[in-house]
Design a protein around this motif. Structure first.
Motif, PDB file in Angstrom:
ATOM      1  N   LEU A 164      52.957   2.299 -77.638  1.00 29.10           N
ATOM      2  CA  LEU A 164      52.388   2.773 -76.282  1.00 29.10           C
ATOM      3  C   LEU A 164      51.893   3.921 -76.603  1.00 29.10           C
ATOM      4  N   PRO A 165      52.322   5.153 -76.930  1.00 30.24           N
ATOM      5  CA  PRO A 165      51.693   6.444 -77.066  1.00 30.24           C
ATOM      6  C   PRO A 165      50.674   6.318 -78.130  1.00 30.24           C
ATOM      7  N   VAL A 166      50.882   5.550 -79.292  1.00 31.51           N
ATOM      8  CA  VAL A 166      49.440   5.445 -80.171  1.00 31.51           C
ATOM      9  C   VAL A 166      48.290   4.807 -79.431  1.00 31.51           C
ATOM     10  N   GLU A 167      48.442   3.706 -78.773  1.00 28.84           N
ATOM     11  CA  GLU A 167      47.166   3.107 -78.120  1.00 28.84           C
ATOM     12  C   GLU A 167      46.945   4.054 -76.989  1.00 28.84           C
ATOM     13  N   TYR A 168      47.638   4.733 -76.150  1.00 29.71           N
ATOM     14  CA  TYR A 168      47.171   5.593 -75.213  1.00 29.71           C
ATOM     15  C   TYR A 168      46.443   6.870 -75.755  1.00 29.71           C
ATOM     16  N   ASP A 169      47.210   7.189 -76.863  1.00 29.33           N
ATOM     17  CA  ASP A 169      46.432   8.640 -77.379  1.00 29.33           C
ATOM     18  C   ASP A 169      45.072   8.206 -78.129  1.00 29.33           C
ATOM     19  N   ALA A 170      44.924   7.147 -78.521  1.00 27.65           N
ATOM     20  CA  ALA A 170      43.870   6.390 -79.243  1.00 27.65           C
ATOM     21  C   ALA A 170      42.410   6.354 -78.280  1.00 27.65           C
ATOM     22  N   SER A 171      43.117   5.990 -76.966  1.00 26.92           N
ATOM     23  CA  SER A 171      42.033   5.812 -75.969  1.00 26.92           C
ATOM     24  C   SER A 171      41.491   7.265 -75.459  1.00 26.92           C
ATOM     25  N   ASN A 172      42.654   8.188 -75.274  1.00 27.91           N
ATOM     26  CA  ASN A 172      42.404   9.438 -74.837  1.00 27.91           C
ATOM     27  C   ASN A 172      41.287  10.271 -75.898  1.00 27.91           C
ATOM     28  N   ARG A 173      41.512  10.115 -76.955  1.00 30.49           N
ATOM     29  CA  ARG A 173      40.803  10.505 -78.084  1.00 30.49           C
ATOM     30  C   ARG A 173      39.481  10.011 -78.002  1.00 30.49           C
ATOM     31  N   ALA A 174      39.123   8.675 -77.960  1.00 31.56           N
ATOM     32  CA  ALA A 174      37.991   8.026 -77.599  1.00 31.56           C
ATOM     33  C   ALA A 174      37.125   8.483 -76.438  1.00 31.56           C
TER      34      ALA A 174
END
Length: 226
Positions: A164-174
């Motif tokens: 979960l934090p991996v996916e949410y962080d990737a979206s935030n970076r994007a």
């Protein structure tokens, strides 16, 4: 135990709804042309370069919604609709997958933790369901096989929540990158955020579903001990 069944059915229903909404959102935003006119491939390469990453390749892979970053061979793999697409959906997905590449390059803690779990889970997943099935069949004789199966399944549940934090962080970076670099207008940014939000929810529902299944198996095991 009946409660666990009901929770499982509810999670399955929610999962189907989220998957349906995700497909609808990506179909909708794939029809919205990106103002800057860049393709998903071009956006991915641009984000990688501006992030100081030059050893990651951007490739096209078959399928739909098959986009992913592979840390083993350092490749951003984009489905044809994203790789060639010049839409809001293509921009959001391409940037999201590059977000994972940035995580890898910067040794993002949660991604490292998840990667360390992969070898063990790859092996255990081959036998886990058989161990659980055998454990249930042998439960009247001994709880040990089921306890082992529950422990293996608990590891997969932990993996789901670490994701979960991996996916949410990737979206935030994007989302931050496409906005700060003028890839999207304010309206397009809102669409990209909406699309990635529904994508993230699929991981959230999967994690909750895994937890519900784990609790079900635990209830069977504890029922035997009672």
């Amino acid at each position: 135990m009946a409660g666990a069944y009901l929770i499982g059915i509810l999670v399955m229903a929610v999962s189907m709804y989220v998957q349906w909404r995700l497909k609808r959102k990506f179909e909708e935003y794939s029809q919205v042309g990106l103002s800057v006119g860049l393709s998903g491939k071009e956006i991915a390469e641009k984000m990688l370069r501006q992030s100081g990453i030059y050893d990651v390749r951007v490739l096209s892979v078959e399928g739909r919604l098959t986009d992913h970053y592979n840390p083993q061979d350092k490749t951003v793999n984009l489905s044809p609709d994203v790789y060639h697409g010049r839409s809001v959906s293509a921009a959001a997905v391409a940037a999201h997958e590059c977000g994972h590449a940035v995580q890898h390059a910067t040794a993002y803690t949660w991604l490292r933790f998840r990667s360390q779990m992969v070898p063990f889970l790859t092996i255990s997943s081959r036998y886990m369901q058989w161990v659980i099935l055998g454990g249930i069949l042998l439960l009247n004789s001994t709880p040990i096989p089921l306890a082992i199966g529950v422990a293996l399944f608990a590891a997969t549940t932990i993996f789901s929540f670490v994701t979960l934090p991996v996916e949410y962080d990737a979206s935030n970076r994007a989302l931050a990158w496409i906005q700060n670099n003028g890839i999207v207008t304010q309206q397009e940014h809102g669409m990209a955020k909406d699309a990635l939000k529904w994508a993230a929810r699929t991981y959230l529902v999967a994690a909750i579903g895994s937890l519900a299944t784990l609790l079900y198996y635990v209830s069977i095991l504890m029922g035997r001990r009672d």
